[in-house]
Structure formats: C-alpha cells, structure tokens
Design an enzyme around this catalytic site. Sequence first.
Site, PDB file in Angstrom:
ATOM      1  N   ASN A  42       0.817  -1.229  -0.005  1.00 31.28           N
ATOM      2  CA  ASN A  42       0.050   0.069   0.124  1.00 31.28           C
ATOM      3  C   ASN A  42       0.949   1.280   0.176  1.00 31.28           C
ATOM      4  O   ASN A  42       1.765   1.219   0.640  1.00 31.28           O
ATOM      5  CB  ASN A  42      -1.054  -0.070   1.105  1.00 31.28           C
ATOM      6  CG  ASN A  42      -0.531  -0.380   2.673  1.00 31.28           C
ATOM      7  OD1 ASN A  42       0.521  -1.125   2.674  1.00 31.28           O
ATOM      8  ND2 ASN A  42      -1.183   0.251   3.606  1.00 31.28           N
ATOM      9  N   GLU A  44       0.499   5.098   0.684  1.00 29.42           N
ATOM     10  CA  GLU A  44      -0.583   6.198   1.410  1.00 29.42           C
ATOM     11  C   GLU A  44      -0.309   7.438   0.796  1.00 29.42           C
ATOM     12  O   GLU A  44       0.755   7.971   0.455  1.00 29.42           O
ATOM     13  CB  GLU A  44      -0.659   6.081   2.923  1.00 29.42           C
ATOM     14  CG  GLU A  44      -1.306   4.822   3.355  1.00 29.42           C
ATOM     15  CD  GLU A  44      -1.545   4.542   4.670  1.00 29.42           C
ATOM     16  OE1 GLU A  44      -1.056   5.356   5.459  1.00 29.42           O
ATOM     17  OE2 GLU A  44      -2.386   3.505   5.054  1.00 29.42           O
ATOM     18  N   CYS A  53      -4.060   0.900  -2.437  1.00 24.84           N
ATOM     19  CA  CYS A  53      -4.052  -0.514  -2.002  1.00 24.84           C
ATOM     20  C   CYS A  53      -2.936  -1.396  -2.512  1.00 24.84           C
ATOM     21  O   CYS A  53      -2.645  -1.447  -3.668  1.00 24.84           O
ATOM     22  CB  CYS A  53      -5.354  -1.187  -1.998  1.00 24.84           C
ATOM     23  SG  CYS A  53      -6.864  -0.525  -1.163  1.00 24.84           S
ATOM     24  N   GLU A  55      -2.978  -4.412  -3.265  1.00 20.23           N
ATOM     25  CA  GLU A  55      -3.421  -5.365  -4.544  1.00 20.23           C
ATOM     26  C   GLU A  55      -3.633  -4.575  -5.723  1.00 20.23           C
ATOM     27  O   GLU A  55      -3.001  -5.115  -6.747  1.00 20.23           O
ATOM     28  CB  GLU A  55      -4.900  -5.796  -4.389  1.00 20.23           C
ATOM     29  CG  GLU A  55      -5.189  -6.545  -3.080  1.00 20.23           C
ATOM     30  CD  GLU A  55      -5.208  -5.663  -1.743  1.00 20.23           C
ATOM     31  OE1 GLU A  55      -4.944  -4.531  -1.403  1.00 20.23           O
ATOM     32  OE2 GLU A  55      -6.052  -6.375  -0.874  1.00 20.23           O
ATOM     33  N   CYS A  86     -10.449  -4.878  -0.581  1.00 18.99           N
ATOM     34  CA  CYS A  86     -11.571  -3.572  -0.449  1.00 18.99           C
ATOM     35  C   CYS A  86     -12.704  -3.926  -1.732  1.00 18.99           C
ATOM     36  O   CYS A  86     -12.046  -4.377  -2.683  1.00 18.99           O
ATOM     37  CB  CYS A  86     -11.182  -2.220  -0.330  1.00 18.99           C
ATOM     38  SG  CYS A  86     -10.543  -1.484  -1.762  1.00 18.99           S
ATOM     39  N   CYS A  89     -10.845  -2.849  -4.839  1.00 15.27           N
ATOM     40  CA  CYS A  89      -9.684  -3.787  -5.519  1.00 15.27           C
ATOM     41  C   CYS A  89     -10.577  -5.068  -5.949  1.00 15.27           C
ATOM     42  O   CYS A  89      -9.993  -5.793  -6.951  1.00 15.27           O
ATOM     43  CB  CYS A  89      -8.852  -4.256  -4.360  1.00 15.27           C
ATOM     44  SG  CYS A  89      -7.492  -2.865  -4.031  1.00 15.27           S
TER      45      CYS A  89
END
Length: 129
Positions: A42, A44, A53, A55, A86, A89
């Site tokens: 990830n 941020e 994310c 993924e 999530c 994703c």
Amino acid sequence: MNWDRWTAQAWEVRERAYAPYSGFAVGAVVVADDERSFVGCNVENLSYSLTQCAERVALGAAVAAGVRKLVAVVVVADTREPISPCGACRQVLAEFGDPEVLLVGREGFERFRLGELLPRASTGILDRS
Ligand code: THU
C-alpha cells in the site's frame, strides 16, 4: 500453484509499504497465467483518499508487464485474522479473471475464488449476447 513462495513474496513486499497515516502495512502478490508474480504494497498519501491499496499496486505492475489474466492473488497483513480486499480492489481485479485469492494473517489463512468475494462482477455486461 506455488502458494508458499508467493506468500513469502507478499510478506517481503509488505515491509516496503508506505503507510505513515494508518500505520497498517499490507503486502500483495498477483500471479499471471504464465506463473509470473508481481508484488505490491500500500502507498498512502497525505490526501488520504488517494491511497493505493497493495492489491492494485501489484495489479498495475502486472498489467504494465503485459499480463491480462490472473490465476492467483495473495494478500498478507499482520492481523490475527486475515484481511480481505476492499470492494474497489475486488472490482479492479475482476477485470482480469477469476483468480484464487489467498488471505493470510498471523494465525491462519483463508482461500476464496474472487467470484465468491465479488459475485456477478461482469454478468450482463461482458456476457451480453
Ligand atoms: N489496505 C490495502 O492495501 N489492502 C487491503 O486489502 C486493505 C487495506 C490498505 C489501505 C490503507 O493504506 C491501509 O491498508 C488501511 O486501510
């Protein structure tokens, strides 16, 4: 299916997560139909909603390398129970097939098809006749 190797890769890339805001590091691996694997963590941002994310970072690397079909995804986090991708994703991964998804935490793992996590992702759109 080389789950042990992909899981080790996911733990390794997790160490490189950039997560100063949540403090929550995630590692992911996506595996192509030719068994090449691609890692992501990830990333941020100060503007929180711009966070990427793990993924989708892994998926972007795979697509940039020419991948169009995924067979496996591994997601790891240092939680007691495994975390799961999530909704965004799930949708983005579903564009590239119905991979098996291995979710790994400290004390165990769970395995799903992506289609179980996101049923009917393309029904009536890609399947129209
Ligand atoms: N995160 C992921 O990278 N993957 C998931 O499957 C769940 C959440 C990240 C986003 C954010 O940086 C942090 O974890 C907390 O939500």
